[in-house]
Design an enzyme around this catalytic site. Structure first.
Site, mmCIF file in Angstrom:
data_model
loop_
_atom_site.group_PDB
_atom_site.id
_atom_site.type_symbol
_atom_site.label_atom_id
_atom_site.label_comp_id
_atom_site.label_asym_id
_atom_site.label_seq_id
_atom_site.Cartn_x
_atom_site.Cartn_y
_atom_site.Cartn_z
ATOM 1 N N HIS A 156 0.856 -1.074 0.084
ATOM 2 C CA HIS A 156 -0.042 0.015 0.043
ATOM 3 C C HIS A 156 0.639 1.283 0.271
ATOM 4 C CE1 HIS A 156 -3.247 -2.606 1.140
ATOM 5 N NE2 HIS A 156 -2.400 -3.286 1.972
ATOM 6 N N SER A 277 15.088 21.664 -15.503
ATOM 7 C CA SER A 277 13.945 22.362 -15.649
ATOM 8 C C SER A 277 14.264 23.759 -16.362
ATOM 9 C CB SER A 277 13.245 22.729 -14.236
ATOM 10 O OG SER A 277 12.271 23.918 -14.609
ATOM 11 N N LYS A 283 15.935 21.601 -10.054
ATOM 12 C CA LYS A 283 15.437 20.180 -10.547
ATOM 13 C C LYS A 283 16.160 19.555 -11.213
ATOM 14 C CE LYS A 283 11.299 19.606 -10.744
ATOM 15 N NZ LYS A 283 10.182 20.127 -11.323
ATOM 16 N N ASN A 285 15.066 16.040 -13.476
ATOM 17 C CA ASN A 285 13.917 15.277 -13.691
ATOM 18 C C ASN A 285 14.162 14.086 -14.344
ATOM 19 O OD1 ASN A 285 12.445 17.472 -12.688
ATOM 20 N ND2 ASN A 285 12.323 18.375 -14.807
ATOM 21 N N GLU A 290 10.050 8.523 -16.898
ATOM 22 C CA GLU A 290 8.703 8.895 -16.992
ATOM 23 C C GLU A 290 7.939 8.690 -18.640
ATOM 24 O OE1 GLU A 290 7.691 13.182 -15.266
ATOM 25 O OE2 GLU A 290 9.748 12.906 -14.909
#
Ligand code: ARG
Length: 464
Positions: A156, A277, A283, A285, A290
Protein backbone atom coordinates in the site's frame (compact mmCIF):
# COMPACT_ATOMS: atom_id res chain seq x y z
CA UNK A 1 2.38 3.43 -62.34
CA UNK A 2 -0.16 1.12 -63.97
CA UNK A 3 -1.79 -1.26 -61.50
CA UNK A 4 -1.14 -4.98 -61.82
CA UNK A 5 -4.89 -5.42 -61.88
CA UNK A 6 -5.58 -2.61 -64.44
CA UNK A 7 -6.88 -5.06 -67.07
CA UNK A 8 -10.27 -5.45 -65.41
CA UNK A 9 -10.89 -1.72 -64.92
CA UNK A 10 -11.98 1.11 -67.17
CA UNK A 11 -10.92 3.97 -64.95
CA UNK A 12 -7.80 4.62 -62.89
CA UNK A 13 -8.06 4.75 -59.11
CA UNK A 14 -8.72 8.18 -57.66
CA UNK A 15 -5.44 9.65 -56.36
CA UNK A 16 -6.62 10.09 -52.78
CA UNK A 17 -8.18 6.63 -52.76
CA UNK A 18 -4.91 5.28 -54.14
CA UNK A 19 -2.91 6.88 -51.33
CA UNK A 20 -5.46 5.68 -48.82
CA UNK A 21 -5.17 2.15 -50.10
CA UNK A 22 -1.40 2.09 -50.22
CA UNK A 23 0.67 0.55 -47.46
CA UNK A 24 4.18 0.86 -48.85
CA UNK A 25 5.12 3.75 -46.61
CA UNK A 26 4.88 1.42 -43.63
CA UNK A 27 5.24 -2.10 -44.99
CA UNK A 28 8.46 -1.31 -46.88
CA UNK A 29 10.26 -2.22 -43.67
CA UNK A 30 9.46 -5.87 -44.47
CA UNK A 31 11.46 -5.77 -47.72
CA UNK A 32 14.04 -8.29 -46.55
CA UNK A 33 11.42 -10.79 -45.43
CA UNK A 34 9.40 -10.25 -48.61
CA UNK A 35 12.41 -10.91 -50.83
CA UNK A 36 13.61 -13.89 -48.77
CA UNK A 37 10.12 -15.40 -48.92
CA UNK A 38 9.97 -14.86 -52.68
CA UNK A 39 13.34 -16.51 -53.17
CA UNK A 40 12.15 -19.61 -51.30
CA UNK A 41 8.95 -19.60 -53.34
CA UNK A 42 10.84 -19.28 -56.66
CA UNK A 43 13.16 -22.08 -55.66
CA UNK A 44 10.16 -24.34 -54.88
CA UNK A 45 8.46 -23.43 -58.20
CA UNK A 46 11.62 -24.52 -60.03
CA UNK A 47 12.12 -27.71 -58.00
CA UNK A 48 8.48 -28.74 -58.56
CA UNK A 49 8.70 -28.09 -62.30
CA UNK A 50 6.06 -25.33 -62.15
CA UNK A 51 8.54 -22.92 -63.76
CA UNK A 52 11.83 -23.88 -65.44
CA UNK A 53 14.97 -24.19 -63.35
CA UNK A 54 16.58 -21.43 -65.48
CA UNK A 55 13.73 -19.04 -64.77
CA UNK A 56 13.83 -19.97 -61.09
CA UNK A 57 17.58 -19.30 -60.93
CA UNK A 58 17.27 -15.98 -62.77
CA UNK A 59 14.47 -14.84 -60.45
CA UNK A 60 16.45 -15.79 -57.36
CA UNK A 61 19.61 -14.03 -58.58
CA UNK A 62 17.68 -10.91 -59.49
CA UNK A 63 15.83 -10.86 -56.16
CA UNK A 64 19.19 -11.17 -54.47
CA UNK A 65 20.50 -8.22 -56.46
CA UNK A 66 17.39 -6.17 -55.58
CA UNK A 67 17.94 -6.95 -51.91
CA UNK A 68 21.57 -5.89 -52.13
CA UNK A 69 20.69 -2.69 -53.97
CA UNK A 70 18.07 -1.81 -51.36
CA UNK A 71 20.49 -2.47 -48.49
CA UNK A 72 23.25 -0.48 -50.14
CA UNK A 73 20.87 2.35 -50.93
CA UNK A 74 21.39 2.24 -54.69
CA UNK A 75 17.72 1.35 -55.09
CA UNK A 76 14.99 3.33 -53.33
CA UNK A 77 11.38 2.41 -52.72
CA UNK A 78 8.78 3.62 -55.17
CA UNK A 79 6.17 5.06 -52.85
CA UNK A 80 3.72 5.08 -55.73
CA UNK A 81 3.58 1.28 -55.46
CA UNK A 82 0.63 -0.16 -53.56
CA UNK A 83 2.69 -2.17 -51.12
CA UNK A 84 6.08 -3.79 -50.65
CA UNK A 85 4.97 -6.96 -52.45
CA UNK A 86 3.92 -5.05 -55.58
CA UNK A 87 7.08 -2.98 -55.46
CA UNK A 88 9.44 -5.96 -55.38
CA UNK A 89 7.54 -7.75 -58.13
CA UNK A 90 7.48 -4.65 -60.33
CA UNK A 91 11.21 -4.12 -59.82
CA UNK A 92 11.85 -7.76 -60.68
CA UNK A 93 9.82 -7.49 -63.87
CA UNK A 94 11.55 -4.23 -64.75
CA UNK A 95 14.87 -6.08 -64.58
CA UNK A 96 14.07 -9.43 -66.22
CA UNK A 97 10.77 -8.88 -68.05
CA UNK A 98 8.43 -11.83 -68.54
CA UNK A 99 10.47 -14.18 -66.38
CA UNK A 100 9.77 -11.89 -63.42
CA UNK A 101 6.06 -12.20 -64.12
CA UNK A 102 6.29 -15.93 -63.38
CA UNK A 103 7.17 -15.45 -59.71
CA UNK A 104 3.59 -14.91 -58.57
CA UNK A 105 2.48 -18.34 -59.88
CA UNK A 106 0.72 -20.37 -57.17
CA UNK A 107 0.83 -17.48 -54.73
CA UNK A 108 -1.31 -14.52 -53.69
CA UNK A 109 -0.46 -11.38 -51.79
CA UNK A 110 -2.73 -12.79 -49.11
CA UNK A 111 -0.45 -15.67 -48.23
CA UNK A 112 2.59 -13.56 -49.11
CA UNK A 113 1.77 -10.88 -46.54
CA UNK A 114 0.84 -13.50 -43.95
CA UNK A 115 4.27 -15.02 -44.50
CA UNK A 116 6.14 -11.71 -44.44
CA UNK A 117 4.69 -10.57 -41.13
CA UNK A 118 5.51 -13.88 -39.51
CA UNK A 119 9.09 -13.70 -40.74
CA UNK A 120 9.36 -10.08 -39.68
CA UNK A 121 7.92 -10.63 -36.21
CA UNK A 122 10.13 -13.65 -35.70
CA UNK A 123 13.21 -11.48 -36.39
CA UNK A 124 12.03 -8.62 -34.19
CA UNK A 125 11.07 -10.96 -31.36
CA UNK A 126 14.64 -12.21 -31.37
CA UNK A 127 15.99 -8.66 -31.08
CA UNK A 128 13.64 -7.80 -28.22
CA UNK A 129 14.51 -11.05 -26.49
CA UNK A 130 18.18 -10.07 -26.64
CA UNK A 131 17.40 -6.62 -25.25
CA UNK A 132 15.44 -8.17 -22.37
CA UNK A 133 18.36 -10.46 -21.55
CA UNK A 134 20.61 -7.41 -21.46
CA UNK A 135 18.23 -5.72 -19.05
CA UNK A 136 18.11 -8.79 -16.81
CA UNK A 137 21.93 -8.77 -16.83
CA UNK A 138 21.97 -5.16 -15.63
CA UNK A 139 19.38 -5.92 -12.91
CA UNK A 140 21.56 -8.79 -11.77
CA UNK A 141 24.65 -6.55 -11.67
CA UNK A 142 22.81 -3.94 -9.60
CA UNK A 143 21.50 -6.70 -7.33
CA UNK A 144 25.03 -8.00 -6.77
CA UNK A 145 26.07 -4.53 -5.56
CA UNK A 146 23.09 -4.32 -3.20
CA UNK A 147 22.72 -7.65 -1.45
CA UNK A 148 23.34 -6.05 1.96
CA UNK A 149 21.50 -2.82 1.21
CA UNK A 150 18.62 -2.80 3.67
CA UNK A 151 15.54 -0.87 2.61
CA UNK A 152 11.87 -0.83 3.48
CA UNK A 153 9.66 -3.21 1.55
CA UNK A 154 6.22 -1.71 0.95
CA UNK A 155 2.60 -2.69 0.74
CA UNK A 156 0.00 0.00 0.00
CA UNK A 157 3.10 2.22 -0.41
CA UNK A 158 3.40 2.05 3.37
CA UNK A 159 6.63 0.81 4.92
CA UNK A 160 5.99 -2.83 5.69
CA UNK A 161 9.01 -5.06 6.35
CA UNK A 162 12.74 -4.68 5.85
CA UNK A 163 14.20 -6.31 2.75
CA UNK A 164 17.42 -6.34 0.81
CA UNK A 165 17.25 -3.84 -2.06
CA UNK A 166 18.64 -6.59 -4.28
CA UNK A 167 15.52 -8.61 -3.50
CA UNK A 168 13.36 -5.76 -4.78
CA UNK A 169 15.37 -5.47 -7.99
CA UNK A 170 15.39 -9.22 -8.54
CA UNK A 171 11.60 -9.30 -8.50
CA UNK A 172 11.74 -7.44 -11.82
CA UNK A 173 14.26 -9.92 -13.21
CA UNK A 174 11.64 -12.64 -12.68
CA UNK A 175 9.02 -10.61 -14.54
CA UNK A 176 11.31 -9.98 -17.51
CA UNK A 177 12.31 -13.65 -17.56
CA UNK A 178 8.65 -14.58 -17.88
CA UNK A 179 8.26 -11.96 -20.62
CA UNK A 180 10.99 -13.75 -22.55
CA UNK A 181 9.32 -17.10 -22.10
CA UNK A 182 5.98 -15.59 -23.16
CA UNK A 183 7.60 -14.23 -26.33
CA UNK A 184 9.15 -17.65 -26.99
CA UNK A 185 5.73 -19.27 -26.66
CA UNK A 186 4.18 -16.76 -29.05
CA UNK A 187 6.94 -17.31 -31.60
CA UNK A 188 6.62 -21.09 -31.34
CA UNK A 189 2.91 -20.86 -32.18
CA UNK A 190 3.56 -18.32 -34.95
CA UNK A 191 6.29 -20.35 -36.61
CA UNK A 192 4.23 -22.14 -39.26
CA UNK A 193 4.35 -21.15 -42.88
CA UNK A 194 1.11 -19.96 -44.46
CA UNK A 195 2.67 -19.75 -47.94
CA UNK A 196 0.80 -21.92 -50.40
CA UNK A 197 -2.58 -21.00 -48.91
CA UNK A 198 -2.68 -18.60 -51.88
CA UNK A 199 -5.68 -16.25 -52.05
CA UNK A 200 -7.82 -18.39 -49.74
CA UNK A 201 -8.32 -21.89 -51.13
CA UNK A 202 -4.86 -23.22 -51.95
CA UNK A 203 -3.88 -23.85 -55.56
CA UNK A 204 -4.22 -26.25 -58.47
CA UNK A 205 -0.44 -26.39 -58.96
CA UNK A 206 1.52 -29.25 -57.41
CA UNK A 207 3.42 -27.05 -54.97
CA UNK A 208 5.60 -28.24 -52.11
CA UNK A 209 4.67 -26.07 -49.16
CA UNK A 210 6.90 -27.98 -46.80
CA UNK A 211 9.96 -27.27 -48.90
CA UNK A 212 9.33 -23.51 -48.59
CA UNK A 213 8.64 -23.86 -44.88
CA UNK A 214 11.89 -25.73 -44.35
CA UNK A 215 13.93 -23.25 -46.37
CA UNK A 216 12.57 -20.43 -44.22
CA UNK A 217 13.17 -22.31 -40.94
CA UNK A 218 9.51 -22.74 -40.03
CA UNK A 219 8.49 -25.65 -37.82
CA UNK A 220 5.83 -26.70 -40.30
CA UNK A 221 2.96 -25.38 -42.40
CA UNK A 222 -0.46 -24.03 -41.48
CA UNK A 223 -3.06 -26.74 -42.01
CA UNK A 224 -6.00 -24.80 -43.38
CA UNK A 225 -5.63 -22.32 -46.21
CA UNK A 226 -8.46 -20.07 -45.01
CA UNK A 227 -6.87 -19.90 -41.59
CA UNK A 228 -3.44 -19.40 -43.17
CA UNK A 229 -4.45 -16.13 -44.79
CA UNK A 230 -6.97 -14.90 -42.20
CA UNK A 231 -5.18 -15.53 -38.95
CA UNK A 232 -3.57 -12.62 -37.18
CA UNK A 233 -3.91 -14.01 -33.68
CA UNK A 234 -0.13 -14.35 -33.65
CA UNK A 235 -0.02 -10.53 -33.88
CA UNK A 236 -2.46 -10.22 -30.98
CA UNK A 237 -0.44 -12.67 -28.95
CA UNK A 238 2.87 -10.93 -29.53
CA UNK A 239 1.21 -7.57 -28.86
CA UNK A 240 -0.04 -8.93 -25.54
CA UNK A 241 3.52 -10.00 -24.73
CA UNK A 242 4.82 -6.55 -25.64
CA UNK A 243 2.08 -4.84 -23.63
CA UNK A 244 3.15 -6.94 -20.65
CA UNK A 245 6.79 -5.96 -21.13
CA UNK A 246 5.70 -2.31 -21.15
CA UNK A 247 3.56 -2.83 -18.06
CA UNK A 248 6.61 -4.17 -16.23
CA UNK A 249 8.82 -1.37 -17.51
CA UNK A 250 6.20 1.13 -16.50
CA UNK A 251 5.96 -0.18 -12.92
CA UNK A 252 9.74 -0.20 -12.63
CA UNK A 253 9.87 3.34 -14.04
CA UNK A 254 7.26 4.51 -11.56
CA UNK A 255 9.33 3.18 -8.68
CA UNK A 256 12.49 4.80 -9.99
CA UNK A 257 10.59 8.10 -10.32
CA UNK A 258 9.42 7.78 -6.70
CA UNK A 259 12.89 6.81 -5.49
CA UNK A 260 14.35 9.89 -7.21
CA UNK A 261 11.98 12.25 -5.41
CA UNK A 262 13.14 14.29 -2.42
CA UNK A 263 10.53 12.42 -0.38
CA UNK A 264 12.39 9.14 -0.91
CA UNK A 265 15.87 10.03 -2.23
CA UNK A 266 16.74 6.35 -2.48
CA UNK A 267 18.54 6.59 -5.83
CA UNK A 268 20.14 9.10 -8.08
CA UNK A 269 20.04 8.76 -11.84
CA UNK A 270 23.07 9.64 -13.88
CA UNK A 271 23.07 13.16 -15.37
CA UNK A 272 23.05 11.61 -18.83
CA UNK A 273 19.60 10.13 -18.17
CA UNK A 274 17.91 13.10 -16.48
CA UNK A 275 16.91 16.57 -17.57
CA UNK A 276 16.76 19.99 -15.96
CA UNK A 277 13.92 22.44 -15.77
CA UNK A 278 13.72 25.56 -17.93
CA UNK A 279 12.71 27.62 -14.91
CA UNK A 280 13.53 25.82 -11.64
CA UNK A 281 17.29 25.54 -11.27
CA UNK A 282 17.17 22.91 -8.51
CA UNK A 283 15.32 20.34 -10.62
CA UNK A 284 16.69 17.06 -11.93
CA UNK A 285 13.83 15.31 -13.64
CA UNK A 286 13.56 11.59 -14.39
CA UNK A 287 12.11 12.27 -17.87
CA UNK A 288 13.39 9.06 -19.40
CA UNK A 289 11.64 6.90 -16.80
CA UNK A 290 8.50 9.03 -17.13
CA UNK A 291 8.45 8.60 -20.90
CA UNK A 292 8.87 4.85 -20.62
CA UNK A 293 5.96 4.83 -18.15
CA UNK A 294 3.92 6.95 -20.54
CA UNK A 295 4.72 4.97 -23.67
CA UNK A 296 3.11 1.93 -22.08
CA UNK A 297 -0.20 3.51 -23.11
CA UNK A 298 0.60 3.39 -26.83
CA UNK A 299 1.41 -0.30 -26.72
CA UNK A 300 -1.83 -1.06 -24.84
CA UNK A 301 -3.53 0.96 -27.59
CA UNK A 302 -1.80 -1.06 -30.30
CA UNK A 303 -3.09 -4.27 -28.73
CA UNK A 304 -6.63 -2.90 -28.43
CA UNK A 305 -6.57 -1.56 -31.99
CA UNK A 306 -5.57 -4.93 -33.41
CA UNK A 307 -8.13 -6.86 -31.39
CA UNK A 308 -10.79 -4.42 -32.55
CA UNK A 309 -9.77 -4.56 -36.23
CA UNK A 310 -10.04 -8.35 -36.18
CA UNK A 311 -13.33 -8.47 -34.31
CA UNK A 312 -16.18 -9.56 -36.56
CA UNK A 313 -14.05 -9.90 -39.72
CA UNK A 314 -15.44 -12.62 -41.98
CA UNK A 315 -13.04 -15.15 -43.49
CA UNK A 316 -10.82 -14.95 -45.40
CA UNK A 317 -8.67 -11.91 -46.25
CA UNK A 318 -10.17 -8.42 -45.89
CA UNK A 319 -8.31 -5.21 -46.48
CA UNK A 320 -8.96 -4.24 -42.85
CA UNK A 321 -6.14 -6.62 -42.08
CA UNK A 322 -3.62 -4.23 -43.60
CA UNK A 323 -4.21 -2.26 -40.38
CA UNK A 324 -2.42 -4.95 -38.36
CA UNK A 325 0.96 -3.64 -39.41
CA UNK A 326 1.12 -0.10 -38.11
CA UNK A 327 0.00 -1.27 -34.68
CA UNK A 328 2.42 -4.10 -34.34
CA UNK A 329 5.26 -2.07 -35.85
CA UNK A 330 4.58 0.76 -33.41
CA UNK A 331 4.55 -1.67 -30.48
CA UNK A 332 7.84 -3.21 -31.59
CA UNK A 333 9.49 0.17 -32.15
CA UNK A 334 8.26 1.45 -28.81
CA UNK A 335 9.44 -1.56 -26.81
CA UNK A 336 12.83 -1.54 -28.53
CA UNK A 337 13.25 2.17 -28.00
CA UNK A 338 12.24 2.00 -24.35
CA UNK A 339 14.57 -0.90 -23.62
CA UNK A 340 17.44 0.85 -25.37
CA UNK A 341 17.27 3.76 -22.90
CA UNK A 342 15.92 2.06 -19.80
CA UNK A 343 18.73 -0.50 -19.51
CA UNK A 344 21.65 1.96 -19.54
CA UNK A 345 19.66 4.28 -17.25
CA UNK A 346 19.30 1.48 -14.71
CA UNK A 347 22.94 0.54 -15.15
CA UNK A 348 24.05 4.06 -14.17
CA UNK A 349 21.59 4.40 -11.28
CA UNK A 350 23.35 5.21 -8.01
CA UNK A 351 21.81 3.62 -4.93
CA UNK A 352 21.82 5.86 -1.83
CA UNK A 353 22.18 3.09 0.72
CA UNK A 354 22.23 5.29 3.85
CA UNK A 355 18.95 6.93 2.90
CA UNK A 356 17.35 3.56 2.37
CA UNK A 357 18.54 2.38 5.76
CA UNK A 358 17.32 5.59 7.41
CA UNK A 359 13.88 5.07 5.92
CA UNK A 360 13.94 1.44 6.99
CA UNK A 361 14.64 2.51 10.58
CA UNK A 362 11.78 4.96 10.69
CA UNK A 363 8.67 3.02 9.89
CA UNK A 364 8.35 0.29 12.56
CA UNK A 365 9.04 -2.21 9.82
CA UNK A 366 10.41 -4.62 12.43
CA UNK A 367 7.03 -4.81 14.21
CA UNK A 368 6.28 -8.19 12.59
CA UNK A 369 9.62 -9.44 13.86
CA UNK A 370 8.72 -8.26 17.36
CA UNK A 371 5.54 -10.32 17.16
CA UNK A 372 7.44 -13.29 15.71
CA UNK A 373 9.88 -13.02 18.67
CA UNK A 374 7.05 -13.56 21.14
CA UNK A 375 5.47 -16.26 19.01
CA UNK A 376 8.73 -18.20 18.94
CA UNK A 377 8.72 -17.98 22.75
CA UNK A 378 5.38 -19.78 22.80
CA UNK A 379 2.72 -17.07 22.55
CA UNK A 380 -0.01 -17.57 19.90
CA UNK A 381 0.72 -15.27 16.94
CA UNK A 382 -2.52 -13.28 17.28
CA UNK A 383 -1.76 -12.43 20.94
CA UNK A 384 1.83 -11.53 20.07
CA UNK A 385 0.54 -9.35 17.21
CA UNK A 386 -1.72 -7.48 19.64
CA UNK A 387 1.09 -6.83 22.14
CA UNK A 388 3.42 -5.59 19.37
CA UNK A 389 0.71 -3.30 18.06
CA UNK A 390 0.19 -1.81 21.51
CA UNK A 391 3.92 -1.19 21.88
CA UNK A 392 4.07 0.46 18.42
CA UNK A 393 1.16 2.69 19.46
CA UNK A 394 3.04 3.70 22.58
CA UNK A 395 6.20 4.46 20.56
CA UNK A 396 4.29 6.66 18.13
CA UNK A 397 2.87 8.63 21.08
CA UNK A 398 6.31 9.01 22.64
CA UNK A 399 8.11 9.69 19.37
CA UNK A 400 10.54 6.77 19.51
CA UNK A 401 11.27 3.53 17.67
CA UNK A 402 11.11 -0.09 18.89
CA UNK A 403 14.87 -0.27 19.45
CA UNK A 404 14.59 2.55 21.97
CA UNK A 405 12.03 0.84 24.22
CA UNK A 406 13.76 -0.33 27.40
CA UNK A 407 13.63 -3.98 28.48
CA UNK A 408 11.75 -2.89 31.57
CA UNK A 409 9.07 -1.32 29.41
CA UNK A 410 8.91 -4.38 27.19
CA UNK A 411 8.43 -6.58 30.23
CA UNK A 412 5.42 -4.55 31.22
CA UNK A 413 3.68 -5.97 28.15
CA UNK A 414 5.00 -9.53 28.37
CA UNK A 415 7.25 -11.44 30.74
CA UNK A 416 8.56 -13.32 27.71
CA UNK A 417 10.70 -10.38 26.62
CA UNK A 418 14.42 -10.82 27.35
CA UNK A 419 17.55 -8.89 26.38
CA UNK A 420 17.79 -10.85 23.13
CA UNK A 421 14.74 -8.96 21.81
CA UNK A 422 17.07 -6.24 20.51
CA UNK A 423 18.92 -8.73 18.34
CA UNK A 424 15.63 -10.06 17.02
CA UNK A 425 14.42 -6.64 15.89
CA UNK A 426 17.74 -5.44 14.52
CA UNK A 427 16.97 -4.54 10.89
CA UNK A 428 19.83 -6.51 9.40
CA UNK A 429 18.84 -9.50 11.50
CA UNK A 430 15.21 -9.08 10.41
CA UNK A 431 16.26 -9.41 6.79
CA UNK A 432 18.72 -12.23 7.47
CA UNK A 433 16.02 -14.22 9.30
CA UNK A 434 13.63 -14.32 6.33
CA UNK A 435 15.15 -17.57 5.17
CA UNK A 436 12.05 -19.16 3.67
CA UNK A 437 12.71 -20.11 0.05
CA UNK A 438 12.34 -17.06 -2.20
CA UNK A 439 12.28 -14.76 0.85
CA UNK A 440 14.16 -11.53 1.37
CA UNK A 441 17.10 -12.92 3.37
CA UNK A 442 20.62 -12.19 2.20
CA UNK A 443 21.21 -15.89 1.61
CA UNK A 444 18.05 -16.19 -0.48
CA UNK A 445 19.13 -13.17 -2.49
CA UNK A 446 22.55 -14.71 -3.08
CA UNK A 447 20.84 -17.85 -4.31
CA UNK A 448 18.60 -15.88 -6.65
CA UNK A 449 21.63 -14.10 -8.10
CA UNK A 450 23.44 -17.38 -8.68
CA UNK A 451 20.42 -18.89 -10.40
CA UNK A 452 19.91 -15.81 -12.53
CA UNK A 453 23.57 -15.78 -13.54
CA UNK A 454 23.26 -19.42 -14.58
CA UNK A 455 20.15 -18.60 -16.59
CA UNK A 456 21.94 -15.74 -18.36
CA UNK A 457 24.93 -17.99 -19.05
CA UNK A 458 22.67 -20.69 -20.54
CA UNK A 459 20.89 -18.13 -22.70
CA UNK A 460 24.20 -16.71 -23.93
CA UNK A 461 25.36 -20.19 -24.91
CA UNK A 462 22.15 -21.01 -26.77
CA UNK A 463 22.49 -17.83 -28.84
CA UNK A 464 26.03 -18.64 -29.99
N1 ARG B 1 -0.86 -4.67 -48.36
C1 ARG B 1 -1.77 -5.74 -48.14
C2 ARG B 1 -1.88 -6.02 -46.63
O1 ARG B 1 -1.04 -5.62 -45.93
C3 ARG B 1 -1.30 -6.98 -48.82
C4 ARG B 1 -2.37 -7.97 -49.12
C5 ARG B 1 -3.25 -7.45 -50.20
N2 ARG B 1 -4.23 -8.40 -50.62
C6 ARG B 1 -5.35 -8.07 -51.29
N3 ARG B 1 -6.15 -9.00 -51.59
N4 ARG B 1 -5.60 -6.82 -51.60
O2 ARG B 1 -2.80 -6.63 -46.17
Amino acid sequence: MEKMWAGRFEKALDQLADDFNSSIHFDSRMYRQDITGSMAHASMLGACGIISMEDSALIIDTLDAILRDLEEGTLGFDFGAEDIHMFVEAELTKRIGDVGKRLHTARSRNDQVALDIRLYLRDEAKTIRGQLLELIGVINDQAKKNVYTVCPGYTHLQRAQPISFAHHLLAYAQMFKRDISRIDDAVARMNFSPLGSCALAGTTYATDRRMVAKALSFDGITENSLDGVSDRDFCVELLACLATVMMHLSRFSEEIILWCSWEFKFVELDDSYTTGSSIMPQKKNPDIAELVRGKCGRVYGDLMATLTVLKGLPLAYNKDMQEDKESIFDAIDTVKLCLSVFTPMLDGMKVLKENMLRAAKGGFINATDLADYLTKKGLPFRSAYKISGTIVGLCIKEGKVLDEVSLEEYKRYSELFEADVYDAIDLTACVAQRVSEGGASFSSVEQQITKLSEYLEREKESIH
